[in-house]
Design an enzyme around this catalytic site. Structure first.
Site, mmCIF file in Angstrom:
data_model
loop_
_atom_site.group_PDB
_atom_site.id
_atom_site.type_symbol
_atom_site.label_atom_id
_atom_site.label_comp_id
_atom_site.label_asym_id
_atom_site.label_seq_id
_atom_site.Cartn_x
_atom_site.Cartn_y
_atom_site.Cartn_z
ATOM 1 N N GLY A 26 128.391 17.348 -19.187
ATOM 2 C CA GLY A 26 127.843 18.514 -19.869
ATOM 3 C C GLY A 26 126.569 18.983 -19.213
ATOM 4 N N GLY A 27 126.426 18.698 -17.903
ATOM 5 C CA GLY A 27 125.155 18.971 -17.249
ATOM 6 C C GLY A 27 124.070 18.149 -17.919
ATOM 7 N N SER B 110 130.415 14.387 -13.905
ATOM 8 C CA SER B 110 129.784 15.706 -13.929
ATOM 9 C C SER B 110 128.282 15.528 -14.156
ATOM 10 C CB SER B 110 130.443 16.584 -15.001
ATOM 11 O OG SER B 110 130.084 17.934 -14.843
#
Length: 520
Positions: free
Chosen positions: A115-116, A201
């Site tokens: 989710g960054g 991510s």
């Protein structure tokens, strides 16, 4: 068949530094959910939790950090999600283990969610559940929540020494969680001297930013970066938060920075969402990501690896399609050579023929239409990271890529997050991931690799070909597919040209301009 369950007033109970916690046991796996590892005032550094008397329940997942925007369910077949209550008081972790014996000394794997640095949570994806990995590998699995977006990454340091590290408060939470693990995990059967961080991510970015954080030195010993290298996402500029915080205060009608500590989050987020785009156009730091300072050294591909980071074994990898979330081409479209050629020409122009040649060389078993969906946004920076880390032989550097074509939409190449259920041994939880005769073996191969890396710093297993470490001149990449194989520098020409030829921010084969934007 009913599963064996245990949860009484007196067991399972574990002593931590601050007090006793009660979890539950299900079929031999002990679980402790929603363990508070720290507390913090808004924009300030985390502090240890205060001791308590008696026994606290650890039977429910803890709060998730509030988001800047409302989550919207989408792509739930490809990446099934869960949504959970939000609160700034979000420093919670979850533990799954097979033993509560302090002498067990099992490897500890700590999951950092994606989710960054702005969204997500430790339980956002159904596949983040740690029970199956813990049971299958006889390891301790930990996942955690921390502050995100402007709560975790807003630089107020120009407005007072008390905010010196507010731009890294979210990462400071993770360090506090690692400190809690170091002090307490032994009583959950874990080895505090064998801790592996793994994340996908944004979670992968968290792994390498923590490698570059001296306060975390010695608190973890290996790192796995899954689709976590991307150019420019974690800014390396030297600007501070003066512009964004000033604009934020003007929008809120205050000249007192202390007001930002107490204003309701929803109001703060709305003001930030309004002013941030204009401030961002000037190129200055606007928050939402860690900021290099005296506490966090900076991107290792820009400033170099710290001496300690050089000693940390790492696995780094991506998936072939990454952001190919739009529907795949149906079999009739794939069979229409003229249509595919038209799409390729529209996308790549003068580079089309050379890209086709390089793609078939790199992926001879794939359909040429998959060239419409391949990724270089993550893959190119991953190649760079691997090359630079492999220059330090103090520890092993390992590369992987998942190129598997899923039995979904008539055949869909691996997308962002699609390796996660395999790693967690959770493919049975995700409908689109199940292919008889294939899924079970690939799940074993991938989960074994992560587990063996956590145990020994080497991902090799009996179920895979020999997997050598990378050298500065040789990226030895384990390609995970129906048949797994190690290939050497096999896609470098393809990725270099694709990075040059692909449309800006392009993550798939759709024609809609909106489909070409990064989605976090």
């Amino acid at each position: 068949m009913a599963r064996e369950f245990l949860c009484t007033k007196t067991e399972p109970v574990v002593q931590t530094k601050a007090g006793k916690l009660r979890g539950f046991r299900l079929d031999g796996t002990y679980a402790f959910h929603g363990v508070k590892y720290a507390d913090a005032k808004r924009f300030h550094q985390p502090e240890p939790v205060k001791p308590w008397e008696g026994i606290k329940n650890a039977l429910a997942y803890g709060y998730v950090c509030p988001m800047l925007r409302q989550d919207e369910p989408s792509n739930e077949l490809m990446v099934p999600h869960r949504y959970w209550p939000l609160d700034e008081n979000c420093q919670y972790l979850n533990i799954w283990t097979q033993s509560l014996d302090p002498k067990a000394k099992k490897p500890v794997l700590v999951w950092l969610h994606g989710g960054g640095f702005a969204a997500g949570s430790s339980i956002e994806h159904i596949a983040y559940e740690g029970e199956n990995m813990s049971k299958y590998g006889d390891v301790v699995v930990v996942s955690l929540n921390h502050r995100l977006n402007i709560l975790g990454y807003l630089d107020l340091s120009p407005f007072g020494e008390e905010y010196e590290n507010s731009a890294n408060a979210g990462n400071a939470d993770m360090v506090a969680a690692l400190e809690w693990i170091h002090e307490n995990i032994e009583n959950f059967g874990g080895d505090p001297e064998n801790v592996t961080l793994f994340g996908q991510s944004g979670g992968g970015m968290k792994v390498w930013t923590l490698m570059q954080t001296p306060a975390a030195d010695g608190l973890f010993h290996k790192g796995v970066v899954q689709s976590g290298c991307i150019e420019g996402f974690v800014q390396a500029d030297e600007t501070d938060g003066t512009a964004i915080v000033t604009a934020l205060m003007e929008e809120l009608g205050t000249d007192d920075v202390k007001t930002l500590e107490t204003i309701p989050y929803a109001q703060l987020a709305a003001a930030y969402n309004k002013v941030m785009p204009e401030v961002a156009k000037t190129g200055v730091y606007v928050g939402g990501n860690p900021k290099a300072n005296g506490w966090y050294v900076g991107d290792p591909c820009v400033v170099g690896f710290t001496e300690h980071a050089k000693t940390i074994p790492v696995m780094v990898g991506t998936v072939l399609g990454e952001f190919s979330f739009m529907p795949a081409l149906d079999p009739e479209e794939k069979a229409d050579a003229a249509l595919i050629e038209e799409k390729l020409q529209k996308m790549y122009g003068e580079h089309t023929e050379e890209l086709k040649t390089l793609f078939k060389k790199a992926y001879p078993d794939k359909d040429i239409s998959d060239l419409l969906f391949i990724d270089s946004i993550f893959r190119a920076p991953s190649i760079d990271f691997l090359h630079k880390k492999a220059q330090h032989p103090e520890s092993g550097t390992y590369s992987y890529l998942m190129s598997y074509t899923f039995p979904y939409d008539g055949g869909h190449i691996a997308w962002h997050c699609s390796e996660i259920p395999f790693v967690f041994h959770n493919t049975s939880l995700v409908a689109a991931f199940n292919e008889p005769g294939v899924t079970d073996l690939l799940e074993k191969q991938m989960c074994d690799a992560w587990l063996n890396f956590a145990r020994t710093g080497k991902p090799s297993s009996d179920a895979l070909p020999e997997w050598p470490a990378c050298t500065p001149d040789d990226e030895a990449t384990m390609v995970f597919d129906k048949t797994c194989e190690v290939r050497h520098n096999y896609d470098h020409e393809l990725i270099a040209l694709h990075k040059k030829a692909a449309p800006p921010f392009f993550f798939g084969g759709g024609d809609d301009e909106e489909e070409q934007k990064i989605q976090h």
